[in-house]
Design a protein around this motif. Structure first.
Motif, PDB file in Angstrom:
ATOM      1  N   ALA A  49       0.840  -1.204   0.000  1.00  0.00           N
ATOM      2  CA  ALA A  49       0.000   0.000   0.000  1.00  0.00           C
ATOM      3  C   ALA A  49       0.869   1.246   0.000  1.00  0.00           C
ATOM      4  O   ALA A  49       2.039   1.214   0.396  1.00  0.00           O
ATOM      5  N   ASP A  50       0.284   2.352  -0.479  1.00  0.00           N
ATOM      6  CA  ASP A  50       0.991   3.625  -0.562  1.00  0.00           C
ATOM      7  C   ASP A  50       1.125   4.273   0.807  1.00  0.00           C
ATOM      8  O   ASP A  50       0.239   4.151   1.660  1.00  0.00           O
ATOM      9  N   LEU A  59      -4.966   0.327   4.364  1.00  0.00           N
ATOM     10  CA  LEU A  59      -4.841  -1.060   3.931  1.00  0.00           C
ATOM     11  C   LEU A  59      -6.122  -1.547   3.249  1.00  0.00           C
ATOM     12  O   LEU A  59      -7.224  -1.148   3.642  1.00  0.00           O
ATOM     13  N   PRO A  60      -5.981  -2.416   2.250  1.00  0.00           N
ATOM     14  CA  PRO A  60      -7.133  -2.798   1.424  1.00  0.00           C
ATOM     15  C   PRO A  60      -7.980  -3.938   1.971  1.00  0.00           C
ATOM     16  O   PRO A  60      -8.890  -4.396   1.292  1.00  0.00           O
ATOM     17  N   GLN A 132       6.018   3.164  -0.783  1.00  0.00           N
ATOM     18  CA  GLN A 132       5.079   2.108  -0.424  1.00  0.00           C
ATOM     19  C   GLN A 132       5.666   1.244   0.689  1.00  0.00           C
ATOM     20  O   GLN A 132       6.887   1.212   0.897  1.00  0.00           O
ATOM     21  N   GLY A 221     -10.350  -1.242  -3.176  1.00  0.00           N
ATOM     22  CA  GLY A 221      -9.091  -0.634  -2.755  1.00  0.00           C
ATOM     23  C   GLY A 221      -7.914  -1.176  -3.540  1.00  0.00           C
ATOM     24  O   GLY A 221      -8.086  -1.835  -4.577  1.00  0.00           O
ATOM     25  N   PRO A 222      -6.674  -0.958  -3.052  1.00  0.00           N
ATOM     26  CA  PRO A 222      -5.482  -1.428  -3.731  1.00  0.00           C
ATOM     27  C   PRO A 222      -5.491  -2.935  -3.929  1.00  0.00           C
ATOM     28  O   PRO A 222      -6.114  -3.665  -3.172  1.00  0.00           O
TER      29      PRO A 222
END
Length: 228
Positions: A49-50, A59-60, A132, A221-222
């Protein structure tokens, strides 16, 4: 692990031996994970994650436990940073988000590069130049919600029905394995198989009824890097 029981899948219309029904349930779970971009049981995952400007890493997946956080560097992953350098929040707690909060204002004089006189954790991170982080831990719901259980049972039956060959199919391909009801039972038992390392997002589970049941659980999300 499964999102619904064998009995629930059978009640929804799935047929066959326990191993065959379990295989359809596993296929349904994979579809559900791809569609929702969630996991509905505690699952070991690795996500990337970025890092936000304030050290916030969204967090995804729903966080259960984080065991390691490390910067993603161009050459290779950086060293795992100690737990004193970050804290975790989880959407399991009402009002919180799933995130790692990097300790930009903190320091550790026992860690080379993160000393108080060297800029602390923020100074070390800036020298790394990492945009990241890789986060290792356990993610997912404590157990599958009732709507997800229902969706899994319905989808298992739906997938089996889609795979059922017609009489014309059987006539053209006598190698198809079918039961007395005409169901295609030539499927592999997935129990004990290695988990997929990437689940690509899907626009639909293939069933509009199941899509509607899962609408409240969609997460775009990511992307997932490792796990399910």
């Amino acid at each position: 692990m499964a999102y619904c029981s064998l009995d629930a899948a059978r009640d929804a219309g799935c047929t066959g031996t326990d191993a065959e029904v379990a295989a359809w349930i596993a296929a349904a779970r994979e579809r559900i994970d791809a569609y929702t971009q969630q996991v509905f049981e505690p699952t070991d995952l690795v996500v990337v994650a970025d890092v936000g400007a304030d050290g916030l890493v969204i967090l995804p997946r729903r966080v259960r436990q984080i065991t390691a956080v490390m910067p993603v560097l161009q050459a290779d992953d950086g060293p795992s940073i100690p737990s004193s350098a970050w804290r975790v929040t989880s959407s399991d707690v009402l009002g919180q988000v799933d995130a790692v909060h990097l300790a930009w204002g903190g320091y550790d004089d026992l860690v080379v590069g993160a000393e108080s006189y060297n800029g602390g954790w923020l100074g070390l991170w800036e020298r790394w130049g990492a945009e990241q982080v890789k986060v290792v831990g356990v993610f997912g719901y404590a157990s599958a919600p009732l709507l997800v259980q229902q969706a899994c049972a319905l989808l298992a039956a739906h997938l089996q029905a889609q795979a059922q060959p017609s009489d014309a199919d059987v006539a053209q391909d006598p190698t198809l394995t079918v039961d007395d009801e005409g169901n295609n039972v030539a499927i592999e038992d997935t129990e004990g198989a290695s988990p997929e390392t990437h689940v690509s997002p899907s626009a639909s589970t293939g069933s509009t009824q199941v899509d509607a049941l899962l609408a409240g659980y969609l997460n775009r999300g990511p992307s997932l890097i490792g796990g399910v």
